[in-house]
Design a protein around this motif. Structure first.
Motif, PDB file in Angstrom:
ATOM      1  N   ASP A 138      20.206 -24.575  50.516  1.00  0.00           N
ATOM      2  CA  ASP A 138      21.216 -25.560  50.307  1.00  0.00           C
ATOM      3  C   ASP A 138      20.741 -26.882  50.033  1.00  0.00           C
TER       4      ASP A 138
ATOM      5  N   GLN B  99      20.827 -29.082  46.441  1.00  0.00           N
ATOM      6  CA  GLN B  99      21.275 -30.266  46.491  1.00  0.00           C
ATOM      7  C   GLN B  99      20.329 -31.479  46.126  1.00  0.00           C
TER       8      GLN B  99
ATOM      9  N   ILE C 271      25.771 -20.604  47.524  1.00  0.00           N
ATOM     10  CA  ILE C 271      25.665 -22.066  47.808  1.00  0.00           C
ATOM     11  C   ILE C 271      26.620 -22.907  46.799  1.00  0.00           C
TER      12      ILE C 271
ATOM     13  N   LYS D 110      30.456 -22.834  48.386  1.00  0.00           N
ATOM     14  CA  LYS D 110      30.417 -23.467  49.422  1.00  0.00           C
ATOM     15  C   LYS D 110      30.579 -24.903  49.130  1.00  0.00           C
TER      16      LYS D 110
END
Length: 234
Positions: free
Chosen positions: A190, A194, A226, A229
């Motif tokens: 994750d 990002q 991912i 979410k």
């Protein structure tokens, strides 16, 4: 109308202070104004990339740029395939490449993406003359400026600024490699995703899930989870 890049000839440069007379002079004037700007534009991005890294005399800049030639590749064409020896290094003028290795199961593992203003090569194969373990493939239609092994060596030996340029580029490449290795070892998928979209926002929108997941080292199904979410709930 298609305008082709023609070889520059000193006879084609017209003295702006001398009146044009006769069809020959008119032809040369038209040829100069069509060809010269295109020829100069070809190196604009390369020159700016160099200036951003080092100070370089004009003579060395021109001598270095003249060692390159323009090459175009269509989407899905290869600049290099596994097993070939890399004879050229390239500067990306337009488009986007992926540099990757295929494992025994045929899965892609992407080392990096090379958009405009990036350099492109299999350094191991290029410098050591060994078969490449990498594929370098165009993701989009591309234009690159390529330089051969012998011409790069000539530049390093005869142009002091260029030797400094490649030394700085090598140092930055090692730093980026070290930082990526640390991220891969210490951060979750994750957080790596990002970091990727934060560091390369313009690049992320040009790539699909399969390409990004192959770079991050995860499945595209996991990447989809991912991304879901991260979508704000209504």
């Amino acid at each position: 109308m298609e305008i082709k890049l023609l070889p520059l000839d000193p006879a084609d440069f017209v003295n702006p202070n001398k009146p044009l007379t006769g069809s020959g002079n008119c032809r040369r004037a038209v040829k100069f104004w069509l060809v010269a700007p295109l020829h100069l534009y070809m190196y604009t991005l390369l020159k700016q990339s160099i200036i951003d890294k080092i100070s370089i005399p004009d003579a060395e800049m021109e001598a270095f740029c003249n060692l390159f030639h323009l090459k175009t590749l269509k989407k899905k064409e290869f600049f290099l395939r596994e097993g070939d020896i890399s004879r050229y290094e390239a500067f990306v003028k337009k488009g986007l490449f992926k540099v990757y290795h295929l494992d025994e199961k045929g899965a892609e593992h992407i080392l990096y993406f090379a958009p405009e203003n990036w350099w492109l090569a299999d350094i191991d194969s290029f410098h050591n003359n060994v078969p490449s373990m990498l594929y370098i493939e165009a993701i989009e239609d591309c234009e690159i400026l390529v330089i051969s092994q012998s011409d790069k060596e000539y530049a390093n030996q005869t142009l002091p600024s260029i030797e400094k340029l490649f030394r700085i580029m090598t140092q930055k490449a090692y730093v980026n490699l070290q930082r990526r290795m640390i991220r891969n070892l210490s951060k979750t998928a994750d957080h790596r995703y990002q970091d990727f979209i934060k560091s390369y926002p313009d690049l992320a929108v040009r790539l699909n899930n399969l390409q990004i997941s192959a770079y991050l080292g995860i499945s595209h199904e996991f990447l989809s989870k991912i991304r879901k979410k991260m979508v704000p709930k209504k």
